[in-house]
Write a protein that holds these residues in place. Structure first.
Motif, PDB file in Angstrom:
ATOM      1  N   GLY A   1      19.759   5.673 -14.618  1.00 48.03           N
ATOM      2  CA  GLY A   1      19.187   4.531 -13.905  1.00 48.03           C
ATOM      3  C   GLY A   1      18.128   4.954 -12.902  1.00 48.03           C
ATOM      4  N   MET A   2      18.398   6.042 -12.173  1.00 48.21           N
ATOM      5  CA  MET A   2      17.412   6.531 -11.200  1.00 48.21           C
ATOM      6  C   MET A   2      16.151   7.029 -11.896  1.00 48.21           C
ATOM      7  SD  MET A   2      18.099   6.049  -8.093  1.00 48.21           S
ATOM      8  CE  MET A   2      16.885   7.134  -7.378  1.00 48.21           C
ATOM      9  N   GLY A   3      16.322   7.757 -12.991  1.00 44.85           N
ATOM     10  CA  GLY A   3      15.149   8.239 -13.732  1.00 44.85           C
ATOM     11  C   GLY A   3      14.291   7.100 -14.237  1.00 44.85           C
ATOM     12  N   THR A   4      14.932   6.089 -14.782  1.00 51.26           N
ATOM     13  CA  THR A   4      14.204   4.925 -15.287  1.00 51.26           C
ATOM     14  C   THR A   4      13.531   4.162 -14.157  1.00 51.26           C
ATOM     15  OG1 THR A   4      15.790   4.727 -17.087  1.00 51.26           O
ATOM     16  CG2 THR A   4      14.445   2.800 -16.615  1.00 51.26           C
ATOM     17  N   ARG A   5      14.272   3.945 -13.070  1.00 53.63           N
ATOM     18  CA  ARG A   5      13.726   3.191 -11.932  1.00 53.63           C
ATOM     19  C   ARG A   5      12.526   3.913 -11.329  1.00 53.63           C
ATOM     20  NH1 ARG A   5      15.684  -0.924  -8.976  1.00 53.63           N
ATOM     21  NH2 ARG A   5      17.720  -0.735  -9.936  1.00 53.63           N
ATOM     22  N   LEU A   6      12.639   5.221 -11.120  1.00 57.37           N
ATOM     23  CA  LEU A   6      11.532   5.968 -10.512  1.00 57.37           C
ATOM     24  C   LEU A   6      10.329   6.051 -11.439  1.00 57.37           C
ATOM     25  CD1 LEU A   6      13.473   8.813  -8.682  1.00 57.37           C
ATOM     26  CD2 LEU A   6      12.383   6.801  -7.673  1.00 57.37           C
ATOM     27  N   ALA A   7      10.566   6.135 -12.750  1.00 54.71           N
ATOM     28  CA  ALA A   7       9.447   6.140 -13.696  1.00 54.71           C
ATOM     29  C   ALA A   7       8.727   4.794 -13.697  1.00 54.71           C
ATOM     30  CB  ALA A   7       9.942   6.479 -15.100  1.00 54.71           C
ATOM     31  N   ASP A   8       9.484   3.713 -13.615  1.00 54.25           N
ATOM     32  CA  ASP A   8       8.880   2.380 -13.606  1.00 54.25           C
ATOM     33  C   ASP A   8       8.102   2.103 -12.321  1.00 54.25           C
ATOM     34  OD1 ASP A   8       9.864   1.798 -16.092  1.00 54.25           O
ATOM     35  OD2 ASP A   8      11.602   0.668 -15.355  1.00 54.25           O
ATOM     36  N   ILE A   9       8.579   2.630 -11.218  1.00 55.55           N
ATOM     37  CA  ILE A   9       8.001   2.304  -9.914  1.00 55.55           C
ATOM     38  C   ILE A   9       6.922   3.297  -9.479  1.00 55.55           C
ATOM     39  CG2 ILE A   9       9.619   3.558  -8.453  1.00 55.55           C
ATOM     40  CD1 ILE A   9       8.633   0.013  -7.737  1.00 55.55           C
ATOM     41  N   ALA A  10       6.725   4.380 -10.204  1.00 54.35           N
ATOM     42  CA  ALA A  10       5.813   5.447  -9.773  1.00 54.35           C
ATOM     43  C   ALA A  10       4.417   4.952  -9.369  1.00 54.35           C
ATOM     44  CB  ALA A  10       5.718   6.528 -10.844  1.00 54.35           C
ATOM     45  N   PRO A  11       3.750   4.122 -10.158  1.00 55.45           N
ATOM     46  CA  PRO A  11       2.417   3.656  -9.716  1.00 55.45           C
ATOM     47  C   PRO A  11       2.475   2.884  -8.399  1.00 55.45           C
ATOM     48  CG  PRO A  11       2.752   3.143 -12.033  1.00 55.45           C
ATOM     49  CD  PRO A  11       4.059   3.626 -11.499  1.00 55.45           C
ATOM     50  N   TRP A  12       3.520   2.090  -8.225  1.00 53.28           N
ATOM     51  CA  TRP A  12       3.671   1.324  -6.988  1.00 53.28           C
ATOM     52  C   TRP A  12       3.946   2.263  -5.812  1.00 53.28           C
ATOM     53  CZ3 TRP A  12       2.553  -3.766  -6.943  1.00 53.28           C
ATOM     54  CH2 TRP A  12       2.570  -4.448  -8.145  1.00 53.28           C
ATOM     55  N   LEU A  13       4.730   3.312  -6.051  1.00 51.19           N
ATOM     56  CA  LEU A  13       4.998   4.296  -4.990  1.00 51.19           C
ATOM     57  C   LEU A  13       3.708   4.972  -4.542  1.00 51.19           C
ATOM     58  CD1 LEU A  13       8.280   6.062  -6.165  1.00 51.19           C
ATOM     59  CD2 LEU A  13       7.964   4.732  -4.106  1.00 51.19           C
ATOM     60  N   PHE A  14       2.890   5.364  -5.504  1.00 47.07           N
ATOM     61  CA  PHE A  14       1.616   5.994  -5.158  1.00 47.07           C
ATOM     62  C   PHE A  14       0.710   5.032  -4.398  1.00 47.07           C
ATOM     63  CE2 PHE A  14       2.491   8.790  -8.961  1.00 47.07           C
ATOM     64  CZ  PHE A  14       2.827   9.891  -8.203  1.00 47.07           C
ATOM     65  N   LEU A  15       0.634   3.791  -4.844  1.00 42.57           N
ATOM     66  CA  LEU A  15      -0.206   2.796  -4.180  1.00 42.57           C
ATOM     67  C   LEU A  15       0.267   2.531  -2.753  1.00 42.57           C
ATOM     68  CD1 LEU A  15      -2.466   0.676  -4.219  1.00 42.57           C
ATOM     69  CD2 LEU A  15      -0.787  -0.942  -5.130  1.00 42.57           C
ATOM     70  N   GLY A  16       1.554   2.311  -2.575  1.00 41.15           N
ATOM     71  CA  GLY A  16       2.087   2.047  -1.239  1.00 41.15           C
ATOM     72  C   GLY A  16       1.883   3.216  -0.291  1.00 41.15           C
ATOM     73  N   THR A  17       2.138   4.432  -0.769  1.00 43.66           N
ATOM     74  CA  THR A  17       1.962   5.618   0.062  1.00 43.66           C
ATOM     75  C   THR A  17       0.492   5.836   0.400  1.00 43.66           C
ATOM     76  OG1 THR A  17       3.919   6.584  -0.978  1.00 43.66           O
ATOM     77  CG2 THR A  17       2.474   8.080   0.235  1.00 43.66           C
ATOM     78  N   ALA A  18      -0.400   5.614  -0.566  1.00 42.98           N
ATOM     79  CA  ALA A  18      -1.833   5.756  -0.304  1.00 42.98           C
ATOM     80  C   ALA A  18      -2.305   4.734   0.726  1.00 42.98           C
ATOM     81  CB  ALA A  18      -2.625   5.603  -1.599  1.00 42.98           C
ATOM     82  N   LEU A  19      -1.820   3.499   0.630  1.00 44.26           N
ATOM     83  CA  LEU A  19      -2.201   2.486   1.611  1.00 44.26           C
ATOM     84  C   LEU A  19      -1.696   2.834   3.004  1.00 44.26           C
ATOM     85  CD1 LEU A  19      -1.708  -0.804  -0.436  1.00 44.26           C
ATOM     86  CD2 LEU A  19      -3.866   0.210   0.327  1.00 44.26           C
ATOM     87  N   VAL A  20      -0.491   3.378   3.100  1.00 43.87           N
ATOM     88  CA  VAL A  20       0.031   3.813   4.401  1.00 43.87           C
ATOM     89  C   VAL A  20      -0.868   4.894   4.984  1.00 43.87           C
ATOM     90  CG1 VAL A  20       1.901   5.100   5.504  1.00 43.87           C
ATOM     91  CG2 VAL A  20       2.425   3.155   4.076  1.00 43.87           C
ATOM     92  N   LEU A  21      -1.272   5.855   4.164  1.00 40.89           N
ATOM     93  CA  LEU A  21      -2.138   6.934   4.654  1.00 40.89           C
ATOM     94  C   LEU A  21      -3.504   6.401   5.090  1.00 40.89           C
ATOM     95  CD1 LEU A  21      -1.288   9.766   2.118  1.00 40.89           C
ATOM     96  CD2 LEU A  21      -0.743   9.696   4.557  1.00 40.89           C
ATOM     97  N   ILE A  22      -4.079   5.523   4.307  1.00 36.88           N
ATOM     98  CA  ILE A  22      -5.402   4.980   4.647  1.00 36.88           C
ATOM     99  C   ILE A  22      -5.341   4.179   5.944  1.00 36.88           C
ATOM    100  CG2 ILE A  22      -7.164   3.318   3.916  1.00 36.88           C
ATOM    101  CD1 ILE A  22      -6.553   4.275   1.009  1.00 36.88           C
TER     102      ILE A  22
END
Length: 122
Positions: free
Chosen positions: A76-97
């Motif tokens: 479940g964690m592997g599937t969830r993290l694979a599905d959410i990866a683009p959103w994780l990158f976007l959210g983290t990039a927005l926080v940094l910017i």
């Protein structure tokens, strides 16, 4: 973390996978805008850690009672993290910017000065 946990459980119940990622991005932007400027350095690493903690909690709730709990949790964690990866990158990039424009470079300089034993500038 509470927003990510509730979004993860709601997304699983409704089948709307994008809800989980969108809630994460919204929470990241709100956190970056509302946190004190002196806390920006700690905020830059917090969103992925908070999401991971919320995802583990959500997966634990969703896999309770199933046979092979650890295996089901890992899948479940592997599937969830694979599905959410683009959103994780976007959210983290927005926080940094957002953090860069709110004063993150000065926080990094102050932290470096503190670690190196230099006196703060007056």
């Amino acid at each position: 973390m509470a927003a990510s946990l509730s979004a993860a459980l709601t997304a699983d119940a409704t089948g709307w996978g994008f809800l989980n990622g969108a809630a994460f991005v919204v929470a990241c932007v709100v956190a970056a805008l509302l946190v004190r400027p002196s806390d920006l350095l700690g905020l830059t690493v917090s969103p992925p850690l908070a999401y991971f903690t919320a995802a583990v909690a959500a997966e634990c709730v969703l896999t309770l009672g199933s046979t092979g709990f650890v295996r089901a949790l890992a899948l479940g964690m592997g599937t969830r993290l694979a599905d959410i990866a683009p959103w994780l990158f976007l959210g983290t990039a927005l926080v940094l910017i957002i953090s860069v424009f709110r004063g993150l470079p000065s926080n990094v300089r102050a932290f470096s000065d503190e670690l190196n034993g230099r006196r703060p500038r007056a």
